[in-house]
Write a protein that holds these residues in place. Structure first.
Motif, short mmCIF file in Angstrom:
data_model
loop_
_atom_site.label_atom_id
_atom_site.label_comp_id
_atom_site.label_asym_id
_atom_site.label_seq_id
_atom_site.Cartn_x
_atom_site.Cartn_y
_atom_site.Cartn_z
N LEU A 181 0.84 -1.20 0.00
CA LEU A 181 0.00 0.00 0.00
C LEU A 181 0.87 1.25 0.00
O LEU A 181 1.96 1.26 0.56
CB LEU A 181 -0.90 0.02 1.24
CG LEU A 181 -1.85 -1.15 1.46
CD1 LEU A 181 -2.49 -1.05 2.84
CD2 LEU A 181 -2.92 -1.20 0.38
N TYR A 182 0.35 2.31 -0.61
CA TYR A 182 1.03 3.59 -0.51
C TYR A 182 0.94 4.09 0.93
O TYR A 182 -0.10 3.95 1.59
CB TYR A 182 0.36 4.63 -1.41
CG TYR A 182 0.76 4.58 -2.87
CD1 TYR A 182 1.94 3.95 -3.28
CD2 TYR A 182 -0.03 5.18 -3.85
CE1 TYR A 182 2.31 3.92 -4.62
CE2 TYR A 182 0.32 5.16 -5.19
CZ TYR A 182 1.50 4.52 -5.57
OH TYR A 182 1.86 4.49 -6.89
N PRO A 183 2.00 4.73 1.46
CA PRO A 183 1.89 5.36 2.78
C PRO A 183 0.91 6.52 2.72
O PRO A 183 0.69 7.10 1.65
CB PRO A 183 3.32 5.85 3.05
CG PRO A 183 3.95 5.97 1.69
CD PRO A 183 3.33 4.91 0.86
N GLU A 184 0.34 6.85 3.86
CA GLU A 184 -0.70 7.88 3.89
C GLU A 184 -0.20 9.25 3.43
O GLU A 184 -0.97 10.04 2.89
CB GLU A 184 -1.28 8.01 5.31
CG GLU A 184 -2.21 6.88 5.69
CD GLU A 184 -3.45 6.82 4.80
OE1 GLU A 184 -4.19 7.80 4.73
OE2 GLU A 184 -3.65 5.76 4.16
N ILE A 185 1.09 9.52 3.59
CA ILE A 185 1.59 10.81 3.16
C ILE A 185 1.58 10.94 1.64
O ILE A 185 1.67 12.03 1.09
CB ILE A 185 3.03 11.07 3.68
CG1 ILE A 185 3.39 12.56 3.52
CG2 ILE A 185 4.04 10.17 2.97
CD1 ILE A 185 4.67 12.98 4.17
N TYR A 186 1.42 9.82 0.94
CA TYR A 186 1.41 9.87 -0.52
C TYR A 186 -0.01 9.87 -1.10
O TYR A 186 -0.20 9.79 -2.29
CB TYR A 186 2.22 8.71 -1.12
CG TYR A 186 2.57 8.93 -2.56
CD1 TYR A 186 3.54 9.86 -2.92
CD2 TYR A 186 1.92 8.23 -3.58
CE1 TYR A 186 3.86 10.10 -4.24
CE2 TYR A 186 2.23 8.46 -4.91
CZ TYR A 186 3.19 9.40 -5.23
OH TYR A 186 3.50 9.64 -6.55
N THR A 187 -1.01 9.94 -0.25
CA THR A 187 -2.37 10.00 -0.75
C THR A 187 -2.72 11.43 -1.15
O THR A 187 -2.11 12.38 -0.67
CB THR A 187 -3.39 9.53 0.32
OG1 THR A 187 -3.20 10.32 1.50
CG2 THR A 187 -3.17 8.07 0.65
N GLU A 188 -3.69 11.57 -2.04
CA GLU A 188 -4.08 12.89 -2.53
C GLU A 188 -5.25 13.46 -1.73
O GLU A 188 -6.21 13.99 -2.27
CB GLU A 188 -4.43 12.82 -4.03
CG GLU A 188 -3.23 12.45 -4.90
CD GLU A 188 -3.58 12.33 -6.36
OE1 GLU A 188 -4.79 12.31 -6.69
OE2 GLU A 188 -2.65 12.26 -7.18
#
Length: 405
Positions: free
Chosen positions: A368-375
């Motif tokens: 999963l992408y880390p949360e800091i990389y979410t838009e």
């Protein structure tokens, strides 16, 4: 709950941004309306408005982490030009939402530090939005795909409907209410409601395997931090019973298969993910430049990028977590991310809720992408709340754990 919130223009603005971050609760058809660009416009407007209305200076403890991350946008666009002959602007354009999302750190932190908004008001506002979001998701699940009214990706898992809903903001409420339930002497019914609804949405409606593992992990970490008493003993017995019941369910059994025997897993995606990881590692290790800065951020509208990154073979970076990001940005991104997480966990050790959220934001990065990389601004909200809590802790010179109060 609404009448307890001190509504002001900033809270309303933040609520509106969250609403669009959640695709308008998926009531908006993105095929006809570009929700991401609407969100971007509101965020830019919010950043500018807060800056001009609040000229007072505040200290930003994480400004260099945020500003440094923006460098990756440009290096990845340049590397995409080198790797796929992709125009630099086509590398920057699909990352515009992430750029502006990161910059939201500054107005959110400033407003909290200047007491223009209260931390509890933000949490209550997120709670209200989450209640509506959960109810819409549950209703859609029960009415079925033939009566779809949400514009969200749907498919089938374990013979039942599955919705691909975003959990980012819901996790904030979940951790907050779980912490209240575990660490406060007086338990509130609202805490149990949020915990139950979140788990129902995750395990029954969304059915995300890795996400389920991550949520169970942070729940156990929070539970382990409880002092031993009668309450913990009773909860331990309940946890054992619930764990046995969960592992006997379709999702629980499938998670065990995914860990110990992937070939028996339903909709086994391990092979394509393994192939993707091997491809990404081989590509970034070809040159010194690609090791440092990755192979570049591809734009799917550029055919050469679409083919060379093997999206045409259904290999996607967002299915490969940190490996996909390493392919985009290189080992320098991994170093930046590891240092950032280490600093956050070290500084938030006396802040129960933020500490658990930061753990949540990275422990699933294998797929999963880390949360800091979410838009969306979920991670930035917690980061700003954490910084506000640090300010309070420094002011009071206390080691008391904060609960956003």
């Amino acid at each position: 709950m609404l009448n307890e919130i001190k509504l002001n223009k900033y809270i309303l603005f933040i609520s509106l941004i969250i609403f669009f971050d959640l695709n308008g609760f998926y009531l908006i058809d993105e095929a006809t309306i570009n929700v991401k660009d609407i969100t971007l416009i509101f965020e830019v407007w919010f950043i500018i408005y807060v800056y001009f209305k609040n000229r007072q200076k505040v200290v930003y403890k994480y400004k260099w982490f945020i500003l440094t991350s923006l460098i990756f946008v440009f290096t990845s666009s340049i590397m995409a030009n080198v790797s796929y002959s992709q125009p630099i602007i086509l590398g920057i354009r699909p990352q515009r939402s992430w750029i502006v999302t990161l910059l939201m750190y500054f107005p959110l932190t400033k407003l909290l530090k200047l007491n223009k908004v209260k931390t509890n008001d933000i949490i209550k506002c997120i709670d209200i939005l989450n209640v509506l979001y959960i109810l819409l998701g549950i209703i859609q699940y029960f009415v079925g795909v033939n009566n779809a009214f949400l514009h969200v990706l749907m498919n089938e898992r374990y013979g039942e409907m599955r919705l691909y809903l975003t959990l980012s903001f819901l996790i904030i409420s979940y951790i907050y209410h779980l912490s209240n339930f575990l660490f406060k002497k007086k338990n509130r019914f609202i805490d149990l409601i949020f915990i139950g609804l979140t788990l129902f949405l995750l395990f029954v409606v969304i059915k995300g395997r890795m996400r389920a593992i991550v949520v169970l992990a942070i729940s156990l970490i929070a539970f382990a931090n409880m002092k031993f008493n009668v309450k913990k003993m009773v909860l331990s017995i309940c946890c054992v019973f619930l764990s046995v019941s969960f592992l006997s369910s379709n999702l629980g059994s499938d998670i065990l298969n995914m860990v110990f025997d992937p070939s028996k897993s339903v909709q086994n995606t391990s092979e394509i993910r393994d192939e993707g990881r091997l491809f990404y590692l081989a590509e970034i290790n070809k040159t010194t430049a690609s090791k440092m800065f990755g192979c570049g951020f591809p734009n799917s509208d550029w055919e050469q990028s679409y083919v060379q990154t093997r999206m045409v073979d259904l290999i996607y970076a967002n299915d490969n977590g940190i490996f996909g990001l390493m392919y985009y940005y290189g080992y320098s991104f991994v170093v930046w991310f590891a240092i950032f997480m280490f600093v956050l966990l070290k500084r938030s050790r006396n802040d129960q809720i933020c500490f658990i959220y930061f753990i949540y934001s990275f422990i699933g990065i294998y797929t999963l992408y880390p949360e800091i990389y979410t838009e969306n601004i979920a991670f930035l909200i917690v980061l700003a709340l954490h910084e506000r809590n640090l300010q309070n802790e420094e002011f009071k010179n206390s080691n008391i754990k904060s609960t956003f109060k």
